[in-house]
Design a protein around this motif. Structure first.
Motif, mmCIF file in Angstrom:
data_model
loop_
_atom_site.group_PDB
_atom_site.id
_atom_site.type_symbol
_atom_site.label_atom_id
_atom_site.label_comp_id
_atom_site.label_asym_id
_atom_site.label_seq_id
_atom_site.Cartn_x
_atom_site.Cartn_y
_atom_site.Cartn_z
ATOM 1 N N HIS A 11 0.679 -1.276 0.027
ATOM 2 C CA HIS A 11 -0.032 0.074 -0.087
ATOM 3 C C HIS A 11 0.873 1.064 0.077
ATOM 4 O O HIS A 11 2.048 1.255 0.787
ATOM 5 C CB HIS A 11 -0.879 0.027 1.221
ATOM 6 C CG HIS A 11 -1.761 -1.313 1.190
ATOM 7 N ND1 HIS A 11 -2.490 -1.404 0.276
ATOM 8 C CD2 HIS A 11 -1.822 -2.187 2.168
ATOM 9 C CE1 HIS A 11 -3.374 -2.509 0.499
ATOM 10 N NE2 HIS A 11 -2.933 -3.042 1.662
ATOM 11 N N HIS A 33 -13.939 1.617 -1.505
ATOM 12 C CA HIS A 33 -13.308 0.502 -0.751
ATOM 13 C C HIS A 33 -11.715 0.229 -1.442
ATOM 14 O O HIS A 33 -10.768 0.291 -0.611
ATOM 15 C CB HIS A 33 -13.893 -0.865 -0.525
ATOM 16 C CG HIS A 33 -13.098 -1.731 0.283
ATOM 17 N ND1 HIS A 33 -13.365 -1.563 1.736
ATOM 18 C CD2 HIS A 33 -12.186 -2.808 0.014
ATOM 19 C CE1 HIS A 33 -12.380 -2.678 2.371
ATOM 20 N NE2 HIS A 33 -11.948 -3.075 1.411
ATOM 21 N N ARG A 34 -11.749 0.345 -2.685
ATOM 22 C CA ARG A 34 -10.457 0.414 -3.233
ATOM 23 C C ARG A 34 -9.852 1.686 -2.836
ATOM 24 O O ARG A 34 -8.350 1.831 -2.830
ATOM 25 C CB ARG A 34 -10.440 0.145 -4.766
ATOM 26 C CG ARG A 34 -11.144 -1.346 -5.112
ATOM 27 C CD ARG A 34 -10.925 -1.526 -6.654
ATOM 28 N NE ARG A 34 -11.750 -2.756 -6.912
ATOM 29 C CZ ARG A 34 -11.916 -3.167 -8.102
ATOM 30 N NH1 ARG A 34 -11.591 -2.513 -9.155
ATOM 31 N NH2 ARG A 34 -12.045 -4.680 -8.465
ATOM 32 N N HIS A 91 -11.497 -7.014 -4.109
ATOM 33 C CA HIS A 91 -10.200 -7.560 -4.259
ATOM 34 C C HIS A 91 -10.140 -8.425 -5.156
ATOM 35 O O HIS A 91 -8.828 -8.968 -5.282
ATOM 36 C CB HIS A 91 -9.902 -7.909 -2.653
ATOM 37 C CG HIS A 91 -9.801 -7.007 -1.688
ATOM 38 N ND1 HIS A 91 -8.923 -5.894 -1.716
ATOM 39 C CD2 HIS A 91 -10.768 -6.747 -0.837
ATOM 40 C CE1 HIS A 91 -8.995 -4.955 -0.770
ATOM 41 N NE2 HIS A 91 -10.142 -5.328 0.034
ATOM 42 N N HIS A 146 -8.400 1.445 0.597
ATOM 43 C CA HIS A 146 -7.044 0.419 0.392
ATOM 44 C C HIS A 146 -5.728 1.484 -0.084
ATOM 45 O O HIS A 146 -4.465 1.242 0.546
ATOM 46 C CB HIS A 146 -7.196 -0.702 -0.202
ATOM 47 C CG HIS A 146 -7.675 -1.704 0.612
ATOM 48 N ND1 HIS A 146 -6.985 -2.711 1.303
ATOM 49 C CD2 HIS A 146 -8.855 -2.014 1.030
ATOM 50 C CE1 HIS A 146 -7.440 -3.465 2.069
ATOM 51 N NE2 HIS A 146 -8.764 -3.232 1.980
ATOM 52 N N LYS A 147 -5.996 2.172 -1.167
ATOM 53 C CA LYS A 147 -4.832 2.640 -1.710
ATOM 54 C C LYS A 147 -4.426 4.040 -0.930
ATOM 55 O O LYS A 147 -3.131 4.261 -1.004
ATOM 56 C CB LYS A 147 -5.350 3.147 -3.229
ATOM 57 C CG LYS A 147 -3.875 3.492 -4.046
ATOM 58 C CD LYS A 147 -4.195 3.602 -5.522
ATOM 59 C CE LYS A 147 -2.918 3.918 -6.247
ATOM 60 N NZ LYS A 147 -2.052 2.996 -6.079
ATOM 61 N N PRO A 203 -4.194 -7.926 0.834
ATOM 62 C CA PRO A 203 -5.584 -7.700 0.294
ATOM 63 C C PRO A 203 -6.054 -8.875 -0.566
ATOM 64 O O PRO A 203 -7.287 -8.963 -0.628
ATOM 65 C CB PRO A 203 -5.525 -6.282 0.003
ATOM 66 C CG PRO A 203 -4.276 -5.959 -0.502
ATOM 67 C CD PRO A 203 -3.327 -6.732 0.377
ATOM 68 N N ASP A 235 -8.999 8.975 1.868
ATOM 69 C CA ASP A 235 -9.589 7.760 2.322
ATOM 70 C C ASP A 235 -11.164 8.160 2.798
ATOM 71 O O ASP A 235 -11.350 9.200 3.511
ATOM 72 C CB ASP A 235 -9.009 7.529 3.821
ATOM 73 C CG ASP A 235 -9.560 5.937 4.286
ATOM 74 O OD1 ASP A 235 -10.802 5.705 3.917
ATOM 75 O OD2 ASP A 235 -8.842 5.590 5.405
ATOM 76 N N HIS A 247 -5.216 -8.216 6.562
ATOM 77 C CA HIS A 247 -5.906 -7.952 5.322
ATOM 78 C C HIS A 247 -5.429 -6.615 4.397
ATOM 79 O O HIS A 247 -5.331 -6.829 3.373
ATOM 80 C CB HIS A 247 -7.397 -7.621 5.482
ATOM 81 C CG HIS A 247 -8.258 -7.173 4.483
ATOM 82 N ND1 HIS A 247 -8.232 -7.960 3.307
ATOM 83 C CD2 HIS A 247 -8.666 -5.902 3.987
ATOM 84 C CE1 HIS A 247 -8.914 -7.361 2.340
ATOM 85 N NE2 HIS A 247 -9.277 -6.253 2.720
ATOM 86 N N HIS A 248 -4.886 -5.603 5.295
ATOM 87 C CA HIS A 248 -4.217 -4.527 4.711
ATOM 88 C C HIS A 248 -2.994 -4.965 4.109
ATOM 89 O O HIS A 248 -2.297 -4.339 3.053
ATOM 90 C CB HIS A 248 -4.198 -3.317 5.503
ATOM 91 C CG HIS A 248 -5.489 -2.462 5.381
ATOM 92 N ND1 HIS A 248 -5.452 -1.296 4.698
ATOM 93 C CD2 HIS A 248 -6.901 -2.784 5.906
ATOM 94 C CE1 HIS A 248 -6.883 -0.815 4.915
ATOM 95 N NE2 HIS A 248 -7.469 -1.679 5.506
ATOM 96 N N SER A 307 -5.267 4.609 2.426
ATOM 97 C CA SER A 307 -5.762 4.591 3.874
ATOM 98 C C SER A 307 -5.038 5.591 4.624
ATOM 99 O O SER A 307 -4.061 5.796 4.689
ATOM 100 C CB SER A 307 -5.301 3.110 4.496
ATOM 101 O OG SER A 307 -6.263 2.846 5.440
ATOM 102 N N HIS A 321 -7.692 -7.382 10.330
ATOM 103 C CA HIS A 321 -7.611 -6.525 9.280
ATOM 104 C C HIS A 321 -6.195 -5.792 9.033
ATOM 105 O O HIS A 321 -5.870 -5.301 8.012
ATOM 106 C CB HIS A 321 -8.481 -5.167 9.871
ATOM 107 C CG HIS A 321 -9.200 -4.345 8.617
ATOM 108 N ND1 HIS A 321 -9.942 -4.853 7.846
ATOM 109 C CD2 HIS A 321 -9.006 -2.825 8.651
ATOM 110 C CE1 HIS A 321 -10.343 -4.107 6.939
ATOM 111 N NE2 HIS A 321 -9.788 -2.823 7.243
#
Length: 339
Positions: free
Chosen positions: A16, A122-123, A90, A126-127, A269, A134, A265-266, A129, A262
């Protein structure tokens, strides 16, 4: 027999493009919000009815209604965790048309948003955050991250950065096109008419009770989703990357059917499991069930070596197997994700 998966073990996988630091958080300016009154009224309406149902309990629902509501809660919940999140946002696995249709129905039953809008936000999250771009930047506080971001005008940075997000896969999907074109109708039927009408028609449940119980179901799923943006960014551990604000939170894991890991997940992803640990993860089992039916395939996972290296390089030392003692890395247990 363990499910066949597509193991990702490329050292050049893009991480990220952000780092959360205390300086950035302290430097965040106070915002003047432009409120969206229609959404505020919408949320107040359903949450007020939910509280009325839980506090005053006008009449106890029939036992069949309890089973039905639990089933429908899981049905709509999988639309969030397996559908809009792990599949559409994702692309952590591929799905054949029957599964795409089912996931779209499950997501419509949650009654949240059009697929295109949910995935785009959501994308972006993530990119970018914990930055101005965000949509639910948790640096602005718990309330903003939990639900406040939905009821105020978005920061212009969200729109600006959103233009560079690749949405070609979503725009070309016929299931998404149908869902979003008929979103209001599908939400009315799958989120309200069916869950309210079935108990009334099949076992003579009181219409008012069925309506209130469905309000509870809708609000519960909504707040479970919100919890990932709030609790899972504030309360927990960072075993995979201490520089990320997202955390692993076991309580969130239980209410979201496996979405609470989470920090993992980050860091990874693309992993359909959202964790490499053996833990409460019904969404993982849901995806694997449909893999066995042939409806899901090419499930993507992070390799053991990739996870171990990331933990030892950037983790906060809290990893169960690859943590640290006095700053010294602990030897890794073998083959953790071979299950």
């Amino acid at each position: 027999m363990p499910p066949q998966t597509h193991v990702v073990d490329d050292a050049k996988v893009e991480e990220h493009a952000y780092m959360w630091t205390q300086d950035k958080m302290m430097g965040t300016e106070k915002k003047r919000y432009k409120f969206k009154m229609q959404r505020i009224i919408y949320l107040i309406f359903f949450h007020s009815l939910t509280l009325y149902f839980l506090i005053f309990k006008p009449t106890a629902p029939m036992w069949q209604s309890h089973l039905w509501t639990f089933f429908y809660l899981c049905f709509s919940g999988f639309g969030i965790s397996a559908g809009i999140h792990r599949y559409w946002s994702h692309k952590s696995f591929k799905a054949r048309m029957p599964l795409k249709v089912l996931l779209a129905m499950c997501f419509a039953a949650a009654g949240q948003e059009k697929i295109l809008n949910w995935v785009r936000d959501h994308r972006i999250h993530h990119k970018f955050s914990e930055t101005e771009a965000d949509p639910h930047d948790s640096r602005r506080g718990f309330i903003f991250a939990h639900f406040g971001w939905l009821v105020v005008q978005k920061n212009p940075q969200v729109y600006e950065k959103g233009r560079i997000i690749d949405m070609s896969d979503i725009l070309s999907c016929p299931v998404v096109s149908f869902h979003d074109r008929h979103f209001e109708f599908l939400r009315a039927i799958l989120c309200f008419a069916i869950p309210i009408g079935v108990p009334v028609y099949f076992w003579d449940e009181d219409l008012w009770i069925s309506f209130l119980y469905n309000c509870f179901r809708f609000a519960f799923v909504l707040n479970c989703t919100f919890a990932i943006n709030s609790f899972a960014h504030m309360r927990g551990t960072r075993p995979y990357d201490r520089n990320f604000m997202p955390v692993d939170n076991s309580y969130v894991t239980y209410v979201t059917m496996g979405e609470g890991n989470h920090n993992y997940h980050h860091a990874f992803p693309f992993d359909y499991r959202s964790t490499e640990m053996i833990c409460f993860n019904p969404t993982k089992s849901f995806i694997e069930f449909f893999q066995n039916l042939g409806w899901a395939f090419d499930l993507r996972v992070a390799s053991d070596d990739m996870v171990r290296k990331r933990v030892l390089r950037t983790g906060d030392g809290s990893h169960k197997f690859w943590g640290t003692v006095g700053g010294v890395p602990v030897a890794a247990d073998e083959n953790l994700s071979a299950y």
